[in-house]
Design a protein around this motif. Structure first.
Motif, mmCIF file in Angstrom:
data_model
loop_
_atom_site.group_PDB
_atom_site.id
_atom_site.type_symbol
_atom_site.label_atom_id
_atom_site.label_comp_id
_atom_site.label_asym_id
_atom_site.label_seq_id
_atom_site.Cartn_x
_atom_site.Cartn_y
_atom_site.Cartn_z
ATOM 1 N N GLY A 65 0.814 -1.208 0.000
ATOM 2 C CA GLY A 65 0.000 0.000 0.000
ATOM 3 C C GLY A 65 0.847 1.257 0.000
ATOM 4 O O GLY A 65 0.537 2.236 -0.702
ATOM 5 N N LEU A 66 1.924 1.257 0.787
ATOM 6 C CA LEU A 66 2.836 2.397 0.822
ATOM 7 C C LEU A 66 3.467 2.616 -0.550
ATOM 8 O O LEU A 66 3.562 3.752 -1.031
ATOM 9 C CB LEU A 66 3.920 2.161 1.880
ATOM 10 N N HIS A 67 3.898 1.541 -1.172
ATOM 11 C CA HIS A 67 4.505 1.618 -2.511
ATOM 12 C C HIS A 67 3.509 2.184 -3.514
ATOM 13 O O HIS A 67 3.846 3.061 -4.320
ATOM 14 C CB HIS A 67 4.970 0.226 -2.930
ATOM 15 N N TRP A 68 2.278 1.698 -3.478
ATOM 16 C CA TRP A 68 1.238 2.178 -4.395
ATOM 17 C C TRP A 68 1.005 3.673 -4.209
ATOM 18 O O TRP A 68 0.815 4.405 -5.185
ATOM 19 C CB TRP A 68 -0.045 1.398 -4.147
ATOM 20 N N GLN A 69 1.055 4.119 -2.982
ATOM 21 C CA GLN A 69 0.739 5.516 -2.674
ATOM 22 C C GLN A 69 1.901 6.464 -2.976
ATOM 23 O O GLN A 69 1.673 7.612 -3.375
ATOM 24 C CB GLN A 69 0.351 5.632 -1.200
ATOM 25 N N THR A 70 3.135 6.018 -2.794
ATOM 26 C CA THR A 70 4.264 6.945 -2.836
ATOM 27 C C THR A 70 5.214 6.762 -4.022
ATOM 28 O O THR A 70 5.914 7.702 -4.390
ATOM 29 C CB THR A 70 5.091 6.844 -1.537
ATOM 30 N N ALA A 71 5.260 5.574 -4.609
ATOM 31 C CA ALA A 71 6.166 5.339 -5.737
ATOM 32 C C ALA A 71 5.534 5.841 -7.037
ATOM 33 O O ALA A 71 4.310 6.014 -7.121
ATOM 34 C CB ALA A 71 6.485 3.847 -5.849
ATOM 35 N N PRO A 72 6.322 6.070 -8.081
ATOM 36 C CA PRO A 72 5.740 6.444 -9.375
ATOM 37 C C PRO A 72 4.744 5.381 -9.852
ATOM 38 O O PRO A 72 4.933 4.187 -9.595
ATOM 39 C CB PRO A 72 6.960 6.504 -10.303
ATOM 40 N N ARG A 73 3.701 5.816 -10.531
ATOM 41 C CA ARG A 73 2.637 4.890 -10.947
ATOM 42 C C ARG A 73 3.173 3.745 -11.794
ATOM 43 O O ARG A 73 2.696 2.609 -11.692
ATOM 44 C CB ARG A 73 1.555 5.669 -11.721
ATOM 45 N N GLU A 74 4.179 4.023 -12.633
ATOM 46 C CA GLU A 74 4.705 2.979 -13.510
ATOM 47 C C GLU A 74 5.450 1.888 -12.751
ATOM 48 O O GLU A 74 5.790 0.844 -13.331
ATOM 49 C CB GLU A 74 5.614 3.580 -14.582
ATOM 50 N N ALA A 75 5.689 2.101 -11.461
ATOM 51 C CA ALA A 75 6.362 1.087 -10.650
ATOM 52 C C ALA A 75 5.390 0.065 -10.087
ATOM 53 O O ALA A 75 5.789 -0.858 -9.373
ATOM 54 C CB ALA A 75 7.132 1.747 -9.508
ATOM 55 N N SER A 76 4.097 0.208 -10.387
ATOM 56 C CA SER A 76 3.071 -0.730 -9.925
ATOM 57 C C SER A 76 2.240 -1.206 -11.102
ATOM 58 O O SER A 76 2.303 -0.646 -12.207
ATOM 59 C CB SER A 76 2.155 -0.061 -8.897
ATOM 60 N N ILE A 77 1.447 -2.227 -10.861
ATOM 61 C CA ILE A 77 0.578 -2.767 -11.898
ATOM 62 C C ILE A 77 -0.794 -3.079 -11.311
ATOM 63 O O ILE A 77 -0.896 -3.469 -10.142
ATOM 64 C CB ILE A 77 1.205 -4.040 -12.529
ATOM 65 N N MET A 78 -1.820 -2.863 -12.104
ATOM 66 C CA MET A 78 -3.176 -3.282 -11.752
ATOM 67 C C MET A 78 -3.617 -4.310 -12.785
ATOM 68 O O MET A 78 -3.769 -3.996 -13.965
ATOM 69 C CB MET A 78 -4.137 -2.088 -11.746
ATOM 70 N N ILE A 79 -3.780 -5.544 -12.326
ATOM 71 C CA ILE A 79 -4.188 -6.632 -13.214
ATOM 72 C C ILE A 79 -5.687 -6.820 -13.065
ATOM 73 O O ILE A 79 -6.195 -6.972 -11.960
ATOM 74 C CB ILE A 79 -3.482 -7.956 -12.847
ATOM 75 N N GLY A 80 -6.424 -6.829 -14.172
ATOM 76 C CA GLY A 80 -7.868 -6.987 -14.107
ATOM 77 C C GLY A 80 -8.560 -5.657 -13.918
ATOM 78 O O GLY A 80 -8.002 -4.590 -14.193
ATOM 79 N N ASP A 81 -9.786 -5.702 -13.411
ATOM 80 C CA ASP A 81 -10.558 -4.465 -13.248
ATOM 81 C C ASP A 81 -11.519 -4.597 -12.073
ATOM 82 O O ASP A 81 -11.619 -5.636 -11.439
ATOM 83 C CB ASP A 81 -11.322 -4.140 -14.538
#
Length: 274
Positions: free
Chosen positions: A218-234
């Motif tokens: 959650g911390l990574h999702w909130q503070t890291a650049p968006r391209e450093a995370s992935i959302m699979i599905g919807d």
């Protein structure tokens, strides 16, 4: 806030919560994990409202399960990485009594939580309560690059005596130590040191470790650049949020393309408050 729910609400096998608070100056403070039921987790989440206007709950359990049988679309993608690492993924469907049937505790939890399930919106929000689905095993090869390789996933569940490896357990703790330093989370390194000193880890220790990993996701999702995370599905058929290194992201995107599953795509404004 990380919540490893353990999927069912059993007094003999509770889940665990963990919290990382971020103050107005960006300083992160770690709140050690505790073993909880779904109801106790709600109390923890509600208490955090006195510390922050913005609360993000990263839950290690499927949060959207519309399918009666078989697999969710996201459950066709995540195993491509997890099996390569040497692990497995438990598919989610409504036929699993106690986990995802209409009376399952997760739905009561979500109803009482009254959170907005919109991970993208949570990144730019300054207030509100948000919920998102995460999966520590999916995150570990990005958080700990040493795990990113065929059959290199850590075997750190003490309840699985035939596969548990103390070296894997310690390696996951070392990832937490590293993140405590790089993300400057006060108190997290000391907690990791204490956990590493446990000579014979128990399942409850792993549940708390996973809750901490959920909070770090959650911390990574909130503070890291968006391209450093992935959302699979919807948010209509189910999804997972995870950190994604270049190698991990490429592998997941390739699997998603083959399965016809969306990556980092919202449902044309679809938003659901649960």
């Amino acid at each position: 806030m990380g919540f490893d729910s353990a999927w069912t609400d059993s007094a003999k096998a509770p889940g665990a919560t963990s919290v990382i608070r971020i103050d107005d100056r960006g300083r992160c403070t770690f709140v050690p994990p505790s073993l909880v039921s779904f109801d106790a987790a709600l109390a923890v989440i509600q208490t955090e409202a006195s510390f922050s206007a913005l609360r993000i709950v990263a839950l290690d359990q499927p949060t959207i399960v519309p399918n009666l049988t078989s697999l969710r679309p996201v459950d066709r993608v995540a195993p491509s990485l997890i099996s390569w690492l040497g692990g497995g993924v438990q598919p989610a469907n409504r036929s699993k009594i106690g986990m995802f049937d209409d009376a399952a505790p997760v739905w009561r939890f979500k109803e009482r939580l009254e959170a907005t399930e919109d991970p993208e919106a949570s990144r730019s929000a300054s207030a509100g309560l948000f919920l998102m689905e995460v999966f520590p095993a999916l995150a570990l090869p990005s958080l700990g690059p040493a795990f990113c390789g065929r059959l290199l996933g850590p075997r750190y569940n003490p309840a699985r005596r035939k596969t548990f490896k103390l070296a894997g357990w310690q390696a996951v703790i070392e990832v937490v130590r590293h993140l405590a330093r790089t993300e400057a989370v006060d108190g997290l390194g000391e907690w990791a040191d204490a956990l590493a000193a446990v000579s014979i880890p128990k399942k409850a220790d792993q549940d708390q470790l996973d809750a901490v990993l959920c909070a770090l996701i959650g911390l990574h999702w909130q503070t890291a650049p968006r391209e450093a995370s992935i959302m699979i599905g919807d948010r209509m058929f189910g999804y997972m949020i995870a950190p994604a290194s270049a190698d991990v992201g490429a592998r997941l995107k390739s699997a998603a393309d083959k399965a016809g599953v969306s990556i980092d795509v919202e449902n044309l404004g679809y938003s659901k408050r649960l």
